[in-house]
Design a protein around this motif. Sequence first.
Motif, short mmCIF file in Angstrom:
data_model
loop_
_atom_site.label_atom_id
_atom_site.label_comp_id
_atom_site.label_asym_id
_atom_site.label_seq_id
_atom_site.Cartn_x
_atom_site.Cartn_y
_atom_site.Cartn_z
N ALA A 54 0.83 -1.21 0.00
CA ALA A 54 0.00 0.00 0.00
C ALA A 54 0.86 1.26 0.00
CB ALA A 54 -0.92 0.00 1.22
N VAL A 55 2.01 1.23 0.70
CA VAL A 55 2.92 2.38 0.73
C VAL A 55 3.38 2.72 -0.67
CG1 VAL A 55 5.25 3.09 1.42
CG2 VAL A 55 3.69 2.16 3.12
N GLY A 56 3.63 1.68 -1.49
CA GLY A 56 4.03 1.94 -2.87
C GLY A 56 3.00 2.77 -3.60
N PHE A 57 1.74 2.59 -3.24
CA PHE A 57 0.68 3.36 -3.88
C PHE A 57 0.68 4.82 -3.45
CE2 PHE A 57 -0.74 -0.76 -5.03
CZ PHE A 57 -1.63 -0.62 -6.08
N VAL A 58 1.26 5.13 -2.31
CA VAL A 58 1.34 6.52 -1.86
C VAL A 58 2.14 7.35 -2.85
CG1 VAL A 58 2.21 8.04 -0.03
CG2 VAL A 58 1.08 5.88 0.56
N ARG A 60 2.31 6.75 -6.03
CA ARG A 60 1.71 6.77 -7.36
C ARG A 60 1.10 8.12 -7.73
NH1 ARG A 60 -1.03 1.00 -8.89
NH2 ARG A 60 -1.55 2.25 -10.72
N PRO A 61 0.38 8.80 -6.83
CA PRO A 61 -0.10 10.14 -7.20
C PRO A 61 1.04 11.13 -7.48
CG PRO A 61 -1.31 9.31 -5.32
CD PRO A 61 -0.16 8.38 -5.52
N ILE A 62 2.13 11.01 -6.70
CA ILE A 62 3.27 11.90 -6.93
C ILE A 62 3.90 11.60 -8.29
CG2 ILE A 62 5.55 12.61 -6.08
CD1 ILE A 62 4.57 11.89 -3.27
N GLY A 63 4.07 10.30 -8.58
CA GLY A 63 4.59 9.91 -9.88
C GLY A 63 3.67 10.34 -11.01
N ALA A 64 2.36 10.19 -10.79
CA ALA A 64 1.39 10.60 -11.81
C ALA A 64 1.45 12.10 -12.07
CB ALA A 64 -0.02 10.22 -11.34
N TRP A 65 1.61 12.87 -11.01
CA TRP A 65 1.70 14.32 -11.13
C TRP A 65 2.98 14.74 -11.86
CZ3 TRP A 65 2.75 17.95 -6.34
CH2 TRP A 65 2.77 19.27 -6.77
N CYS A 88 13.31 -0.25 -12.75
CA CYS A 88 14.52 -1.08 -12.72
C CYS A 88 15.23 -0.94 -11.39
CB CYS A 88 15.45 -0.69 -13.87
SG CYS A 88 17.02 -1.57 -13.88
N ALA A 89 15.37 0.30 -10.91
CA ALA A 89 16.07 0.54 -9.65
C ALA A 89 15.35 -0.12 -8.48
CB ALA A 89 16.19 2.05 -9.41
N GLY A 90 14.03 -0.03 -8.44
CA GLY A 90 13.27 -0.63 -7.36
C GLY A 90 13.41 -2.15 -7.31
N SER A 91 13.32 -2.79 -8.48
CA SER A 91 13.45 -4.25 -8.52
C SER A 91 14.84 -4.70 -8.10
CB SER A 91 13.15 -4.76 -9.94
OG SER A 91 11.81 -4.54 -10.28
N LEU A 92 15.85 -3.97 -8.51
CA LEU A 92 17.23 -4.33 -8.18
C LEU A 92 17.47 -4.26 -6.68
CD1 LEU A 92 19.80 -5.21 -9.62
CD2 LEU A 92 20.50 -2.80 -9.71
N ILE A 93 16.90 -3.25 -6.02
CA ILE A 93 17.06 -3.12 -4.57
C ILE A 93 16.46 -4.32 -3.84
CG2 ILE A 93 16.31 -1.80 -2.54
CD1 ILE A 93 16.56 0.74 -4.26
N GLN A 118 9.20 2.16 -7.15
CA GLN A 118 8.32 1.49 -8.09
C GLN A 118 6.95 2.17 -8.16
OE1 GLN A 118 8.47 -2.67 -6.78
NE2 GLN A 118 9.95 -3.09 -8.40
N GLY A 119 6.49 2.69 -7.03
CA GLY A 119 5.24 3.43 -7.03
C GLY A 119 5.33 4.70 -7.85
N LEU A 120 6.47 5.38 -7.75
CA LEU A 120 6.70 6.59 -8.56
C LEU A 120 6.67 6.23 -10.04
CD1 LEU A 120 7.51 9.63 -8.29
CD2 LEU A 120 9.88 8.88 -8.50
N SER A 121 7.30 5.11 -10.38
CA SER A 121 7.34 4.66 -11.77
C SER A 121 5.96 4.32 -12.30
CB SER A 121 8.26 3.44 -11.88
OG SER A 121 8.14 2.84 -13.15
N VAL A 122 5.23 3.49 -11.57
CA VAL A 122 3.91 3.04 -12.04
C VAL A 122 2.92 4.20 -12.08
CG1 VAL A 122 1.95 1.55 -11.47
CG2 VAL A 122 4.25 0.67 -11.32
N GLY A 123 3.08 5.16 -11.17
CA GLY A 123 2.21 6.33 -11.19
C GLY A 123 2.29 7.08 -12.50
N GLY A 124 3.49 7.19 -13.02
CA GLY A 124 3.66 7.85 -14.31
C GLY A 124 3.38 6.94 -15.49
#
Length: 422
Positions: A54-58, A60-65, A88-93, A118-124
């Motif tokens: 759920a934190v990853g979804f937090v 997502r709005p920032i990434g979308a913006w 890529c960076a999120g998965s590697l970590i 990853q949330g930032l990425s998916v948001g965009g």
Amino acid sequence: MSTRLKSIIGGSTGNMVEWFDWYVYSAFTLYFAPHFFPSTDRTAQLLSAAAVFAVGFVMRPIGAWVMGVYADRHGRKAGLTLSVILMCAGSLIIACTPGYEQIGVAASALLVVARLLQGLSVGGEYGASATYLSEMAGQGRRGFYSSFQYVTLISGQLLAIMVLLLLQAVLPPADLEQWGWRIPFAIGAVLAVVVFRLRRGLAETESFKDAKPSNEQKSGFLTLLRHHPRETALVMLLTAGGTLAFYSYSIYMQKFLVNTSGFTKEAASQINAITLFAFMCLQPVAGALSDRIGRKPMMIAFGVSGVLFTYPIFSTLEHTTDMVTASLLVMAALIIVTGYTSINAVVKAELFPAHIRALGVALPYALANTLFGGTAEYVALSFKDAGWERGFYWYVTAMIAISLVVYLRMRDTSKNSLIKED
């Protein structure tokens, strides 16, 4: 035509890898949760892992913006390329982070950091890919071609499940629980690099090239709220019930089958894989149907069916021990949600003009996902932990009912589209 088809295939392939990286977390939660959240209670471990989901979804709005504005100002292609670098960076970590026994609470902290990236990425990603596919599709075929946004989203999820099934087949359970769960995160990081190169070669859409906004109309948060408040609210409300239903019927369902119905991890994974494959194949069929009968009837069908059948499906699954019966019930739920998933991308894209379309699609969608989709597992497990699991079934039903009211009142975007490409 060849350039259009090549661009749609290229954009869709990249989208699949992005969502594979995102969903691997959910597919392997049952295996890695003990490494990051030590506890003797399985539900408590799953709650902790679901909270990080759920934190990853937090983000997502920032990434979308941020990335929605970036895609509106610099191009859909630029937005798609940037998003995959972050994924890529999120998965590697996650692939490389030692467990709680080795580095203590730092393990949990690094997992959170990875999911934030990853949330930032998916948001965009959602806004850029939905806009790109809708603009590339051409009039009369937008429902069909844009449905591949969810085909690739589901195929990414399905690929994550298939990797899980493969690892379950070739690795002893002890090895999979000890270190094997790291393999899919490493695969995701490598595939993201491949997608980065692929997306650099995509063609830009004509809608973006033709958009010439004034300084006052340039994509931005205040511009969106000032000039498109109704459409922004509309996207949030039509998404709320749909995204909650999707995450409940697909992502949470795997845990539900293990934690409530009593299936083994392997059986639950098999049920999830079979039903998701059939669900994926339905998307272009439903998308093409929306090109013929309109978007609104499809969404209303989802709303009515979701209100009527969500509770019966979940309550019946509680006591189901036969794999065939469970598969049919899960498939019924996924058929219901197809009325939303197959066309939600194009519906949102058709509501906004080109100069602010990526942001308009991405930001309100991401906000609704953060509030309802990203919290679905956590809310479901919280109801179960409190001893009233069926309260979650009523919660999903109520949110679908709210979205149904919106579907009934909104105009049919296929007949009032703001996408001007032929």
